[in-house]
Design an enzyme around this catalytic site. Structure first.
Site, PDB file in Angstrom:
ATOM      1  N   HIS A  66       3.371   2.565   2.639  1.00  0.00           N
ATOM      2  CA  HIS A  66       2.733   2.754   3.931  1.00  0.00           C
ATOM      3  C   HIS A  66       2.437   1.450   4.660  1.00  0.00           C
ATOM      4  O   HIS A  66       2.591   1.363   5.872  1.00  0.00           O
ATOM      5  CB  HIS A  66       1.427   3.511   3.713  1.00  0.00           C
ATOM      6  CG  HIS A  66       0.678   3.818   4.965  1.00  0.00           C
ATOM      7  ND1 HIS A  66       1.245   4.515   6.005  1.00  0.00           N
ATOM      8  CD2 HIS A  66      -0.585   3.514   5.360  1.00  0.00           C
ATOM      9  CE1 HIS A  66       0.342   4.632   6.989  1.00  0.00           C
ATOM     10  NE2 HIS A  66      -0.762   4.025   6.617  1.00  0.00           N
TER      11      HIS A  66
ATOM     12  N   LEU B  56       3.785  10.652   7.804  1.00  0.00           N
ATOM     13  CA  LEU B  56       2.389  10.513   7.416  1.00  0.00           C
ATOM     14  C   LEU B  56       1.543  11.695   7.860  1.00  0.00           C
ATOM     15  O   LEU B  56       1.623  12.144   8.991  1.00  0.00           O
ATOM     16  CB  LEU B  56       1.798   9.252   8.049  1.00  0.00           C
ATOM     17  CG  LEU B  56       0.336   9.033   7.677  1.00  0.00           C
ATOM     18  CD1 LEU B  56       0.224   8.406   6.316  1.00  0.00           C
ATOM     19  CD2 LEU B  56      -0.368   8.207   8.707  1.00  0.00           C
TER      20      LEU B  56
ATOM     21  N   GLN C 199       0.820  -1.212   0.000  1.00  0.00           N
ATOM     22  CA  GLN C 199       0.000   0.000   0.000  1.00  0.00           C
ATOM     23  C   GLN C 199       0.854   1.263   0.000  1.00  0.00           C
ATOM     24  O   GLN C 199       1.801   1.377   0.779  1.00  0.00           O
ATOM     25  CB  GLN C 199      -0.906   0.014   1.219  1.00  0.00           C
ATOM     26  CG  GLN C 199      -1.801   1.255   1.252  1.00  0.00           C
ATOM     27  CD  GLN C 199      -2.920   1.104   2.265  1.00  0.00           C
ATOM     28  OE1 GLN C 199      -2.723   1.270   3.459  1.00  0.00           O
ATOM     29  NE2 GLN C 199      -4.102   0.791   1.788  1.00  0.00           N
TER      30      GLN C 199
ATOM     31  N   ARG D 292      -7.372   4.392  -0.542  1.00  0.00           N
ATOM     32  CA  ARG D 292      -6.003   4.885  -0.662  1.00  0.00           C
ATOM     33  C   ARG D 292      -5.345   4.607  -1.989  1.00  0.00           C
ATOM     34  O   ARG D 292      -4.640   5.455  -2.524  1.00  0.00           O
ATOM     35  CB  ARG D 292      -5.167   4.222   0.402  1.00  0.00           C
ATOM     36  CG  ARG D 292      -5.584   4.708   1.741  1.00  0.00           C
ATOM     37  CD  ARG D 292      -4.706   4.152   2.794  1.00  0.00           C
ATOM     38  NE  ARG D 292      -5.121   4.801   4.010  1.00  0.00           N
ATOM     39  CZ  ARG D 292      -4.803   4.404   5.211  1.00  0.00           C
ATOM     40  NH1 ARG D 292      -4.047   3.324   5.359  1.00  0.00           N
ATOM     41  NH2 ARG D 292      -5.222   5.057   6.256  1.00  0.00           N
TER      42      ARG D 292
ATOM     43  N   GLU E  77      -5.045  10.137   7.217  1.00  0.00           N
ATOM     44  CA  GLU E  77      -6.263  10.186   6.418  1.00  0.00           C
ATOM     45  C   GLU E  77      -7.354  10.953   7.148  1.00  0.00           C
ATOM     46  O   GLU E  77      -8.275  11.489   6.540  1.00  0.00           O
ATOM     47  CB  GLU E  77      -6.705   8.736   6.179  1.00  0.00           C
ATOM     48  CG  GLU E  77      -7.827   8.606   5.203  1.00  0.00           C
ATOM     49  CD  GLU E  77      -7.942   7.171   4.688  1.00  0.00           C
ATOM     50  OE1 GLU E  77      -6.905   6.516   4.492  1.00  0.00           O
ATOM     51  OE2 GLU E  77      -9.067   6.731   4.497  1.00  0.00           O
TER      52      GLU E  77
ATOM     53  N   HIS F 115       0.529   5.223   0.666  1.00  0.00           N
ATOM     54  CA  HIS F 115      -0.383   6.198   1.261  1.00  0.00           C
ATOM     55  C   HIS F 115      -0.345   7.470   0.434  1.00  0.00           C
ATOM     56  O   HIS F 115       0.727   7.920   0.056  1.00  0.00           O
ATOM     57  CB  HIS F 115       0.027   6.504   2.703  1.00  0.00           C
ATOM     58  CG  HIS F 115      -1.081   7.151   3.489  1.00  0.00           C
ATOM     59  ND1 HIS F 115      -1.469   8.452   3.266  1.00  0.00           N
ATOM     60  CD2 HIS F 115      -1.885   6.665   4.459  1.00  0.00           C
ATOM     61  CE1 HIS F 115      -2.473   8.738   4.092  1.00  0.00           C
ATOM     62  NE2 HIS F 115      -2.737   7.674   4.825  1.00  0.00           N
TER      63      HIS F 115
HETATM   64  C1  LIG Z   1       2.440   6.495  10.140  1.00  0.00           C
HETATM   65  C2  LIG Z   1       1.426   5.407  10.210  1.00  0.00           C
HETATM   66  C3  LIG Z   1       0.137   5.661  10.638  1.00  0.00           C
HETATM   67  C4  LIG Z   1      -0.801   4.652  10.721  1.00  0.00           C
HETATM   68  N1  LIG Z   1      -2.070   4.952  11.131  1.00  0.00           N
HETATM   69  C5  LIG Z   1      -2.987   3.951  11.218  1.00  0.00           C
HETATM   70  C6  LIG Z   1      -4.316   4.241  11.638  1.00  0.00           C
HETATM   71  O1  LIG Z   1      -4.659   5.382  11.927  1.00  0.00           O
HETATM   72  N2  LIG Z   1      -5.197   3.223  11.722  1.00  0.00           N
HETATM   73  C7  LIG Z   1      -4.843   1.931  11.429  1.00  0.00           C
HETATM   74  O2  LIG Z   1      -5.679   1.053  11.540  1.00  0.00           O
HETATM   75  N3  LIG Z   1      -3.591   1.647  11.040  1.00  0.00           N
HETATM   76  C8  LIG Z   1      -2.660   2.623  10.915  1.00  0.00           C
HETATM   77  N4  LIG Z   1      -1.380   2.323  10.492  1.00  0.00           N
HETATM   78  C9  LIG Z   1      -0.978   0.931  10.346  1.00  0.00           C
HETATM   79  C10 LIG Z   1      -0.696   0.344  11.708  1.00  0.00           C
HETATM   80  O3  LIG Z   1      -0.121   1.316  12.536  1.00  0.00           O
HETATM   81  C11 LIG Z   1       0.284  -0.807  11.641  1.00  0.00           C
HETATM   82  O4  LIG Z   1      -0.097  -1.705  10.658  1.00  0.00           O
HETATM   83  C12 LIG Z   1       0.291  -1.545  12.974  1.00  0.00           C
HETATM   84  O5  LIG Z   1       0.606  -0.653  14.006  1.00  0.00           O
HETATM   85  C13 LIG Z   1       1.261  -2.689  12.965  1.00  0.00           C
HETATM   86  O6  LIG Z   1       1.332  -3.239  14.262  1.00  0.00           O
HETATM   87  P1  LIG Z   1       2.162  -4.528  14.565  1.00  0.00           P
HETATM   88  O7  LIG Z   1       1.950  -4.830  15.989  1.00  0.00           O
HETATM   89  O8  LIG Z   1       1.831  -5.569  13.572  1.00  0.00           O
HETATM   90  O9  LIG Z   1       3.679  -4.122  14.280  1.00  0.00           O
HETATM   91  P2  LIG Z   1       4.628  -2.976  14.896  1.00  0.00           P
HETATM   92  O10 LIG Z   1       3.918  -2.014  15.746  1.00  0.00           O
HETATM   93  O11 LIG Z   1       5.421  -2.468  13.755  1.00  0.00           O
HETATM   94  O12 LIG Z   1       5.581  -3.788  15.858  1.00  0.00           O
HETATM   95  C14 LIG Z   1       6.560  -4.655  15.399  1.00  0.00           C
HETATM   96  C15 LIG Z   1       7.363  -5.131  16.579  1.00  0.00           C
HETATM   97  O13 LIG Z   1       8.204  -6.183  16.184  1.00  0.00           O
HETATM   98  C16 LIG Z   1       9.509  -5.973  16.668  1.00  0.00           C
HETATM   99  N5  LIG Z   1      10.405  -6.664  15.736  1.00  0.00           N
HETATM  100  C17 LIG Z   1      10.405  -6.604  14.386  1.00  0.00           C
HETATM  101  N6  LIG Z   1      11.326  -7.427  13.878  1.00  0.00           N
HETATM  102  C18 LIG Z   1      11.919  -8.052  14.926  1.00  0.00           C
HETATM  103  C19 LIG Z   1      12.925  -9.024  15.052  1.00  0.00           C
HETATM  104  N7  LIG Z   1      13.524  -9.555  13.990  1.00  0.00           N
HETATM  105  N8  LIG Z   1      13.302  -9.416  16.289  1.00  0.00           N
HETATM  106  C20 LIG Z   1      12.698  -8.879  17.383  1.00  0.00           C
HETATM  107  N9  LIG Z   1      11.722  -7.976  17.320  1.00  0.00           N
HETATM  108  C21 LIG Z   1      11.330  -7.564  16.106  1.00  0.00           C
HETATM  109  C22 LIG Z   1       9.655  -4.486  16.758  1.00  0.00           C
HETATM  110  O14 LIG Z   1      10.593  -4.142  17.719  1.00  0.00           O
HETATM  111  C23 LIG Z   1       8.253  -4.083  17.202  1.00  0.00           C
HETATM  112  O15 LIG Z   1       8.147  -4.190  18.602  1.00  0.00           O
HETATM  113  C24 LIG Z   1      -0.443   3.344  10.377  1.00  0.00           C
HETATM  114  C25 LIG Z   1       0.834   3.077   9.933  1.00  0.00           C
HETATM  115  C26 LIG Z   1       1.754   4.107   9.786  1.00  0.00           C
HETATM  116  C27 LIG Z   1       3.074   3.822   9.163  1.00  0.00           C
END
Ligand SMILES: Cc1cc2nc3c(=O)[nH]c(=O)nc-3n(C[C@H](O)[C@H](O)[C@H](O)COP(=O)(O)OP(=O)(O)OC[C@H]3O[C@@H](n4cnc5c(N)ncnc54)[C@H](O)[C@@H]3O)c2cc1C
Ligand code: SF4
Ligand code: SF4
Ligand code: FES
Lengths: 258, 566
Positions: free
Chosen positions: B341, B242, B230, B276, B245, B232
């Site tokens: 994004h 970012l 995706q 998007r 939205e 953005h």
């Molecule tokens: C700027 C921005 C704004 C956004 N706004 C929205 C929104 O308003 N609404 C919405 O629904 N979504 C939004 N998104 C999308 C959403 O934020 C993300 O998809 C979501 O937060 C991902 O969460 P997660 O827990 O999967 O991963 P993350 O929060 O990325 O966490 C990944 C974790 O894995 C750990 N990690 C990674 N690789 C390793 C490794 N090899 N060894 C050990 N640890 C590792 C990292 O340290 C981290 O703790 C947004 C994204 C961005 C970029």
């Protein structure tokens, strides 16, 4: 045109070095950059062993608090050209043990925060049942949804802007001389939860902060408010907590008299 | 050897949700390469979807409508049973988050406020000003503290250990000590997030290298739909931070060089609030046609919203503009450009979060259930992290308690860790060659130029070749300039780079093979969606030292594909 800077960076590996020292790096800035970008360039091009923390690069994850030319700042949002100096001195956050170079141990700060029980306490938990365990079968705690107006949240709104970067804790003169002092944001967070319309904790659950390592430790010079990169103003909340404490204390006295 | 029942890799929202749902009688630990609070999830601004029906215009909303919007938004590639589960669970989930302490913004009357978001029929995005991710992260993390769940911060997972076809644990690089060693676990949950940093322009955090996806792949777990990336539409010009939205949700306009609201030419009904992929392509097309500014950006105008609304509803947007661009959106429009994004694809999991490898689960952005199909709707990702994070926590607990799990084999695990250690030694013993940041930059340029918003056969084939060249350089000439293993970001990057190459190869292979246009995957040479041949998931599996491409049907419950018009 490229601007030239001299970076004077704090270095220390407690596993190897006897004591900390400063190392100089020359740096040329092609287009406008922030401190974090410059540090990454220096690491990539000049000394790969230079350690510092980062993640979001947009001032929201709280990784990159540093002392830059004597000021507490987030490295990711401080532009080089905003400093108005050719020599840029970079140091780790004070009052926290250095793990390596600009990386400090945040544990004392986190522990202070953990101590005040930073979460909404519902009725049932206070009655000693502890945290409501999630049953294996159901994914969700049953909850009808709360109703409260936005203005009931006004008092705590600025506090929800905190990114737990630790700058306030690190800058606090009382923390510097008394390691038992809880520090600004832990106390401010306590206030945040007490004022939350969902929280049911009673005075006797938080009364213990009324000591010199809690509420009365603060000397109200507001360093914490000054250094906070997110305008959280933890000392304001701390003073409100003091008022709250006194009111509760007076109520207690009256109750006893009756 | 260090040992736990369940290891959760990743401390973002998906990881924390999994940890809180996992059975507390088991020994649970979270491993994360940065402290959990520094995870990328804190950057989410706009909000989280649930059909609560609190908005005056949303009274008729329900979870089925949310499901349909999600499926339509996905360009019909989402598995419909998964989308139904997601949207149904959304409602109790929001109330649970509220109960745990998330300070959602409110409507008069005291209910949780909701705002409109792109691709949604009703305003159903719940929010806390524009720091939704931050406050949910902090709330969940505080509960992780309270439950005293063990956290290993600043440990990078570098390998998933599999013996006799069962997951045995992981190998980690501990930044604090500089050591590499195995950790035993009966079940492992990956919640490692997205891979935005394989592109030059991305809204993702610096740490988002996506290595978790590559680690799973190299352990033989298939990846799904990786070609769907995706972009953005609105990232701040040059820094690519970012601009949520929510800014368009609150009524912002997109304006080109001629002062025209050009979305009228691309999505006359939905205008700025089209999904998007459509808005991002519209902006890129305007820029490519010379209707942008400096051939780089267009403008997002918020001025007509007024100072009060901007300050109250979009304080972070204003702060970002002031800080990083030196302009106030109350007075001036914001220069914006599209940027990578979100990754729709990821580790292939079923609706229980389980992979084909017993004992190995995945949730959040690194996983592909799939609920987002070819294009994710804003606000659905935070939702996914929590719903499927919890499900993975529950399922992994059941697995640990109910199955007969083989004893670990410590000598195998130690030997695997030693192999990685020797690799690091070898990198350090080279005196010169290619530094990892240069290799990474080459990869980013290729991905941005050839596997970006607009794609075609020739470029994709070239990209694949170039990725393989970079891999060769990495293998033959990669070296570590720094020789201190403690807190070495260079080592982190070097160890992760292998996996970044893998996932770029998989993205490009999938994109080259998929001769149609669907959602975020836009092929200039095949500009139409083709349901007859391509209504199916791409699967790439690492077998006997090479990637194998296959396909899997989409689960359809009751919604048959129609053309996506907005
Ligand atoms: C700027 C921005 C704004 C956004 N706004 C929205 C929104 O308003 N609404 C919405 O629904 N979504 C939004 N998104 C999308 C959403 O934020 C993300 O998809 C979501 O937060 C991902 O969460 P997660 O827990 O999967 O991963 P993350 O929060 O990325 O966490 C990944 C974790 O894995 C750990 N990690 C990674 N690789 C390793 C490794 N090899 N060894 C050990 N640890 C590792 C990292 O340290 C981290 O703790 C947004 C994204 C961005 C970029
Ligand atoms: S109050 Fe401010 S300085 Fe203190 S931790 Fe929070 S954001 Fe940082
Ligand atoms: S006002 Fe109180 S808490 Fe803040 S820095 Fe000063 S002593 Fe510390
Ligand atoms: S890198 Fe996240 S606050 Fe600076």
């Amino acid at each position: 045109m490229a601007r030239k800077y001299l970076f004077r960076i704090f270095r220390f590996d407690p596993k190897k070095d006897e004591k900390p020292y400063f190392q100089d790096f020359f740096y040329e800035e092609e287009k406008s950059k922030v401190i974090l970008e410059a540090l990454m360039d220096i690491r990539n091009e000049q000394d790969a062993t230079l350690s510092f923390r980062y993640s979001c690069r947009e001032g929201v994850c709280g990784s990159c608090g540093l002392v830059i030319n004597g000021e507490f700042e987030l490295a990711c949002r401080t532009r080089l050209n905003s400093l108005g100096k050719e020599v840029i001195v970079i140091e780790p956050l004070p009052n926290l043990p250095v793990l390596k170079d600009l990386v400090v141990d945040m544990e004392p700060f986190f522990q202070a925060l953990e101590a005040i029980k930073p979460y909404v306490m519902a009725e049932e938990e206070i009655e000693g049942q502890g945290f409501q365990e999630l049953k294996e079968e159901s994914l969700w705690l049953s909850s009808p949804g709360y109703r409260f107006e936005e203005k009931e949240m006004e008092a705590i709104e600025p506090l929800t802007n905190c990114i737990l970067c630790g700058c306030c804790y690190s800058a606090c003169p009382v923390v510097a001389r008394d390691e038992r002092y809880l520090g600004p944001i832990a106390l401010a967070k306590l206030y945040r939860y007490i004022r939350d319309p969902r929280d049911r904790r009673r005075f006797k659950d938080w009364q213990y902060v009324g000591t010199s390592s809690g509420l009365w430790g603060c000397d109200t010079v507001f360093r914490c408010n000054e250094v906070c990169p997110r305008q959280v103003n933890p000392a304001h909340a701390l003073l409100s907590l003091r008022r709250r404490y006194l009111i509760e204390k007076i109520k207690q006295i009256f109750r006893r008299k009756k | 050897m260090l040992s736990h029942d369940i290891l959760i890799v990743g401390g973002g929202l998906a990881g924390l949700a999994a940890a809180l749902q996992a059975d507390p009688s088991l020994s649970i630990a979270i491993i994360s390469k940065v402290h959990p609070l520094r995870s990328h999830s804190v950057a989410a601004q706009g909000g989280i979807n649930a059909a609560l029906g609190n908005h005056p215009e949303g009274r008729d909303d329900n979870w089925e409508k949310h499901t349909y919007d999600t499926i339509k938004g996905s360009d019909f590639l989402a598995d419909q049973d998964a989308a139904e589960l997601l949207c149904r669970e959304a409602i109790p989930m929001i109330y649970e988050l509220e109960k745990l302490g998330v300070p959602f913004s409110r409507f008069p009357g005291g209910v949780i406020a909701q705002r409109p978001f792109g691709g949604a029929g009703f305003p159903r995005t719940c929010y806390a000003a524009d720091r939704t991710g931050l406050v949910i992260m902090h709330t969940l993390f505080e509960h992780v503290w309270r439950r005293r769940i063990k956290i290993y911060s600043e440990w990078l997972v570098v390998k998933l250990l599999v013996e006799h076809g069962v997951c045995q644990g992981v190998v980690v690089y501990d930044l604090t000590s500089g050591l590499i060693f195995p950790v035993r676990a009966k079940a492992v949950i990956f919640a490692t997030g997205g891979y935005g940093r394989v592109y030059l322009k991305t809204t993702n955090a610096y740490i988002n290298h996506g290595s978790g996806i590559g680690i799973a792949y190299k352990a033989g777990v298939p990846l799904k739909d990786m070609e769907f990336v995706q972009f953005h539409p609105t990232s701040l010009y040059s820094k690519n931070i970012l601009i949520t939205e929510g800014a368009r949700g609150e009524g912002g306009y997109l304006i080109n060089r001629h002062g025209r609201r050009f979305m009228a030419d691309y999505a006359p009904q939905a205008m700025e609030l089209a999904p998007r992929d459509i808005v991002a392509r519209a902006i890129q097309t305007e820029i490519d046609r010379g209707n942008g500014f400096e051939n780089e950006y267009v403008l997002l105008d918020l001025r007509h919203l007024g100072a009060e609304k901007i300050k109250k509803r979009l304080p972070s947007v204003r702060d970002i503009c002031l800080r990083f661009a030196g302009l106030d959106p109350i007075e001036k429009p914001i220069p914006i450009q599209p940027a990578q994004h979100y990754s729709m694809g990821g580790i292939d999991v079923d609706i229980r979060g389980a992979t084909c490898l017993p004992g190995f689960y995945a949730a959040g952005e690194c996983a592909c259930v799939s609920v987002h199909g070819a294009n994710r709707l804003g606000g659905n990702s935070l939702l996914e992290t929590i719903v499927f994070g919890k499900i993975a926590g529950r399922e992994a607990s059941r697995y640990v308690k109910n199955s007969h799990i083989r004893e670990a084999n410590p000598s195998f695990m130690e030997a695997e860790a030693r192999k990685i250690d020797e690799r690091v030694e070898a990198w350090m013993s080279r005196r010169d060659g290619e530094k990892v940041h240069r290799l990474l930059n080459r990869l980013k340029v290729i991905m941005t130029e050839k596997v970006g918003i607009f794609r075609n056969e020739k470029d994709l084939a070239l990209a694949l070749e170039e990725i393989r060249n970079i891999r060769e350089d990495y293998e033959k000439r990669g070296y570590l300039a720094g020789h201190n293993r403690r807190y070495s970001q260079e080592m982190v990057n070097m160890l992760e780079f292998e996996y970044m190459l893998d996932l770029c190869e998989v993205i490009t292979m999938g994109a080259l093979a998929r001769r149609e246009t669907r959602g975020s995957h836009y092929r200039l040479d095949y500009p139409e969606r083709n349901d007859k041949d391509w209504l199916k998931h791409t699967i790439v599996t690492w077998k006997e030292g090479r990637p194998i491409l296959s396909y899997k049907p989409v689960v359809i419950t009751k919604y048959s594909p129609v053309t996506r018009l907005y």
